[in-house]
Design an enzyme around this catalytic site. Sequence first.
Site, short mmCIF file in Angstrom:
data_model
loop_
_atom_site.label_atom_id
_atom_site.label_comp_id
_atom_site.label_asym_id
_atom_site.label_seq_id
_atom_site.Cartn_x
_atom_site.Cartn_y
_atom_site.Cartn_z
N ARG A 131 0.81 -1.11 0.05
CA ARG A 131 0.07 -0.22 0.11
C ARG A 131 0.98 1.34 -0.01
O ARG A 131 0.69 2.00 -0.71
CB ARG A 131 -0.89 -0.12 1.10
CG ARG A 131 -1.86 1.38 1.35
CD ARG A 131 -2.78 1.11 2.42
NE ARG A 131 -2.03 1.21 3.77
CZ ARG A 131 -3.05 1.21 4.96
NH1 ARG A 131 -4.21 1.04 4.87
NH2 ARG A 131 -2.32 1.36 5.99
N TYR A 183 -6.17 9.28 0.46
CA TYR A 183 -6.29 7.81 0.31
C TYR A 183 -7.44 7.17 0.97
O TYR A 183 -7.79 7.77 2.10
CB TYR A 183 -5.30 6.98 0.19
CG TYR A 183 -4.75 6.14 1.47
CD1 TYR A 183 -5.56 4.74 1.68
CD2 TYR A 183 -4.15 6.86 2.64
CE1 TYR A 183 -5.08 4.14 2.78
CE2 TYR A 183 -3.87 6.06 3.47
CZ TYR A 183 -4.32 4.79 3.78
OH TYR A 183 -4.07 4.03 4.85
N PHE A 239 3.76 2.24 6.76
CA PHE A 239 3.68 3.27 5.90
C PHE A 239 3.00 4.83 6.50
O PHE A 239 3.46 5.56 6.83
CB PHE A 239 3.26 3.35 4.35
CG PHE A 239 3.06 4.84 3.73
CD1 PHE A 239 4.17 5.27 2.83
CD2 PHE A 239 1.99 5.38 3.57
CE1 PHE A 239 3.73 6.30 2.10
CE2 PHE A 239 1.63 6.46 3.03
CZ PHE A 239 2.76 7.02 2.24
N ASP A 240 1.99 4.47 6.86
CA ASP A 240 1.11 5.54 7.64
C ASP A 240 1.62 5.97 8.80
O ASP A 240 1.68 7.34 9.05
CB ASP A 240 -0.44 4.69 7.93
CG ASP A 240 -1.29 4.29 6.82
OD1 ASP A 240 -0.55 3.47 5.96
OD2 ASP A 240 -2.46 5.01 6.41
N THR A 241 2.20 5.02 9.64
CA THR A 241 2.66 5.42 11.06
C THR A 241 3.89 6.08 10.70
O THR A 241 4.32 7.43 11.49
CB THR A 241 2.75 4.29 11.80
OG1 THR A 241 1.80 3.56 12.10
CG2 THR A 241 3.62 4.71 13.30
#
Length: 315
Positions: A83, A101, A193-195
């Site tokens: 992702r 997203y 990735f988000d964190t």
Amino acid sequence: MNETNAGGVRRRSVEIVVPVHNEAHVLDDSVNRLHAYLESSFPFPFRITVADNASTDGTWQAAVGLTHRLPHVHAVRLDAKGRGRALKYVWSRSAADVVAYMDVDLSTGLDAFLPLVAPLLSGHSDIAIGSRLHRQADVVRGPKREFISRSYNLLLKLGLAARFSDAQCGFKAVRTDVFRALAPHIEDNAWFFDTELLVLAQRNGLRVHEVPVDWVDDPDSRVDLVRKAVDDLKGMALMLKRTVTGRARVAAVPRRVGLPRVPGAVRGAASLNDTQAATAASHQATPAAPTASPHATPATPTASPHATPAGAGSR
């Protein structure tokens, strides 16, 4: 996507990425719903980009079909999973002012989307996240997922001094110029990735806006929770090391610039009013480019009339 208002001023725009891997069974319905919602309710120019990361089912064919039927849908195909990898690829190349997203299952209620992006379009904030752990969020999910989510975010607070409440909700947005500055420093291409994005933002003094969401757990979710938890813990350890050694600092992060306060007749009042109205809607709701020939983009494989490989490039 580069529209202008009556005064000839370019209107601020948003690109929404839907990252997918083997989601042919839900892609068509979800993107149709998202497109219809944005066309009827969203006051800014937008593009929806389906980012297929190495699907082996009919996801890519479904994505290309959508680009033929829906005017604001594009598609890009990457030959590797992840992702984070898909978001890096599309967001870094976007021509929009704000990139966002959301998960393909649309677990998050779409009424939260305008409140999510409005503070970024107005210049008030740098990053915005949907939060299932906000006290005003309305969440339906099983006790196992609730426990894992709360435990993970507690560990982030204890280990990394995180000030955001929900790192992993699949509903985020960021100013494009801010993301381009942070992207070279984001190492993970998968779930962490988000964190990593949020911790880097916090370490560099960026403003993170949170929106309480209405969220219903997807019973068909195929996320491997154990593997994801292990990967997240490894990512936290690496992020802590980077913080301690000072490698979480980014030299040239764009700073917020407030919109100019000028008479409405000067500098395109319509464009400014759009953003102000959206920001007002946000506050009421939340108290507290890749290539395309004309519409879609595969990454390394050959392209259909509306699809181009992922190295090529609206409302």
